[in-house]
Write a protein that holds these residues in place. Sequence first.
Motif, PDB file in Angstrom:
ATOM      1  N   ILE A 149       7.014  37.272  34.599  1.00 56.35           N
ATOM      2  CA  ILE A 149       6.598  36.121  35.413  1.00 56.35           C
ATOM      3  C   ILE A 149       5.221  35.634  34.988  1.00 56.35           C
ATOM      4  O   ILE A 149       4.998  34.428  34.783  1.00 56.35           O
ATOM      5  N   ILE A 150       4.278  36.552  34.836  1.00 61.68           N
ATOM      6  CA  ILE A 150       2.922  36.158  34.436  1.00 61.68           C
ATOM      7  C   ILE A 150       2.947  35.536  33.041  1.00 61.68           C
ATOM      8  O   ILE A 150       2.284  34.507  32.790  1.00 61.68           O
ATOM      9  N   ALA A 151       3.693  36.124  32.121  1.00 63.93           N
ATOM     10  CA  ALA A 151       3.757  35.584  30.765  1.00 63.93           C
ATOM     11  C   ALA A 151       4.338  34.180  30.757  1.00 63.93           C
ATOM     12  O   ALA A 151       3.816  33.281  30.072  1.00 63.93           O
ATOM     13  N   LYS A 152       5.389  33.956  31.521  1.00 60.45           N
ATOM     14  CA  LYS A 152       6.035  32.646  31.566  1.00 60.45           C
ATOM     15  C   LYS A 152       5.106  31.600  32.176  1.00 60.45           C
ATOM     16  O   LYS A 152       4.959  30.496  31.623  1.00 60.45           O
ATOM     17  N   VAL A 153       4.483  31.910  33.298  1.00 63.26           N
ATOM     18  CA  VAL A 153       3.581  30.952  33.947  1.00 63.26           C
ATOM     19  C   VAL A 153       2.392  30.649  33.045  1.00 63.26           C
ATOM     20  O   VAL A 153       1.956  29.497  32.916  1.00 63.26           O
ATOM     21  N   THR A 154       1.861  31.676  32.397  1.00 64.09           N
ATOM     22  CA  THR A 154       0.717  31.486  31.495  1.00 64.09           C
ATOM     23  C   THR A 154       1.085  30.581  30.335  1.00 64.09           C
ATOM     24  O   THR A 154       0.348  29.636  29.996  1.00 64.09           O
ATOM     25  N   ARG A 155       2.216  30.844  29.698  1.00 63.38           N
ATOM     26  CA  ARG A 155       2.601  30.023  28.552  1.00 63.38           C
ATOM     27  C   ARG A 155       2.918  28.590  28.958  1.00 63.38           C
ATOM     28  O   ARG A 155       2.563  27.636  28.267  1.00 63.38           O
ATOM     29  N   ASP A 156       3.595  28.418  30.086  1.00 61.45           N
ATOM     30  CA  ASP A 156       3.905  27.063  30.550  1.00 61.45           C
ATOM     31  C   ASP A 156       2.633  26.260  30.799  1.00 61.45           C
ATOM     32  O   ASP A 156       2.557  25.066  30.469  1.00 61.45           O
ATOM     33  N   ARG A 157       1.631  26.893  31.389  1.00 58.45           N
ATOM     34  CA  ARG A 157       0.363  26.198  31.633  1.00 58.45           C
ATOM     35  C   ARG A 157      -0.330  25.838  30.320  1.00 58.45           C
ATOM     36  O   ARG A 157      -0.918  24.760  30.191  1.00 58.45           O
ATOM     37  N   LEU A 158      -0.254  26.737  29.353  1.00 55.89           N
ATOM     38  CA  LEU A 158      -0.842  26.455  28.045  1.00 55.89           C
ATOM     39  C   LEU A 158      -0.147  25.265  27.392  1.00 55.89           C
ATOM     40  O   LEU A 158      -0.803  24.356  26.856  1.00 55.89           O
ATOM     41  N   MET A 159       1.183  25.237  27.427  1.00 55.61           N
ATOM     42  CA  MET A 159       1.908  24.136  26.811  1.00 55.61           C
ATOM     43  C   MET A 159       1.662  22.820  27.543  1.00 55.61           C
ATOM     44  O   MET A 159       1.609  21.749  26.916  1.00 55.61           O
ATOM     45  N   THR A 160       1.469  22.864  28.846  1.00 54.66           N
ATOM     46  CA  THR A 160       1.114  21.654  29.600  1.00 54.66           C
ATOM     47  C   THR A 160      -0.245  21.142  29.173  1.00 54.66           C
ATOM     48  O   THR A 160      -0.461  19.933  29.035  1.00 54.66           O
ATOM     49  N   SER A 161      -1.177  22.058  28.946  1.00 49.43           N
ATOM     50  CA  SER A 161      -2.497  21.673  28.466  1.00 49.43           C
ATOM     51  C   SER A 161      -2.423  21.049  27.077  1.00 49.43           C
ATOM     52  O   SER A 161      -3.052  20.014  26.807  1.00 49.43           O
ATOM     53  N   LEU A 162      -1.644  21.656  26.187  1.00 49.04           N
ATOM     54  CA  LEU A 162      -1.490  21.111  24.840  1.00 49.04           C
ATOM     55  C   LEU A 162      -0.779  19.755  24.858  1.00 49.04           C
ATOM     56  O   LEU A 162      -1.029  18.900  23.991  1.00 49.04           O
ATOM     57  N   ALA A 163       0.081  19.539  25.844  1.00 47.88           N
ATOM     58  CA  ALA A 163       0.806  18.273  25.950  1.00 47.88           C
ATOM     59  C   ALA A 163      -0.137  17.098  26.179  1.00 47.88           C
ATOM     60  O   ALA A 163       0.179  15.962  25.799  1.00 47.88           O
TER      61      ALA A 163
END
Length: 224
Positions: A149-163
Motif C-alpha cells: 500500500i505504501i509503495a503504491k501510494v508513494t509511486r502514484d504521487r511521484l507519477m502525479t508530480s512528474l505529470a
Amino acid sequence: MARWSPIERTLREQYGPLLAGVDEVGRGPLAGPVVACAVVMPPDKRAIAGVNDSKQLDHATRVVLAGRIREQALVIAIGAASAREVDRINIYHATVLAMRRALDRVPVRLGQSPHHVLVDGKPLRTLGVDHTAVVKGDAKCYAIACASIIAKVTRDRLMTSLARRHPHFAWERNSGYGTLVHRQALAEHGLTPHHRRTFCLDEQVSLLLDDATSTAANREISDA
C-alpha cells in the motif's frame, strides 16, 4: 485480510517479533521508477482493518490506509530504481536494487536490524539478507500488504508530480502504464527522461506489428 497471518506468527516465534514486510510496485509501466517499500509494524498491535493487497483496493482506500499505516509503523523505508537503471540492468535486477535500498534504510531508522524479512514473490538470491519469500504475499501477509500500500501510494504521487512537467502522457491517471493515451502521446511527443527506453522499444515494435496486421486485414477486405 486485515490480520497477522499464520506465516508471520510462525516467523516471529522462530526469529523474533520485528518482521520487515517488503513489496514493490512499477514493474510493468513504460515510464517512471520501480518503487519498493519495507515496513515494520508493531507486533503487539492488531492489524489495521481493511489492509489488503494494494491491487485489490481503490485509490481513495489506499490513501486512507497509507495514513493509518504511517501512524502505527515502527519504520517505513522507501527505495527506488530509476528508469535509466531499469534500462541498464533490466527490470528484475532493478526491482531487487530498489528492495535492497529500502532494506538498507531500515536499521538506521529502526535502531537495529529487523529480526526477519518477508518478501512478496519468489526468493531473491541477490537481495543480500536472509528472507522468506511468499508468492502472492501481498494478499497473504499483513506486513507485506502494508508495504504494498505504501509503495503504491508513494509511486502514484511521484507519477502525479512528474505529470505536471510532462502533461501529455496523463501519468496522473495511468501511473506510467501503457494506456492508449500514453501510447498516443509517445507517438506524438517522443520519449522523456523518465521513459524506460527498452520498454518503449518493445511497445513501438508491438504498435508497428498492430499497424501491419491492420493494414493487411484492410487489404484483404478491399481485395475480397
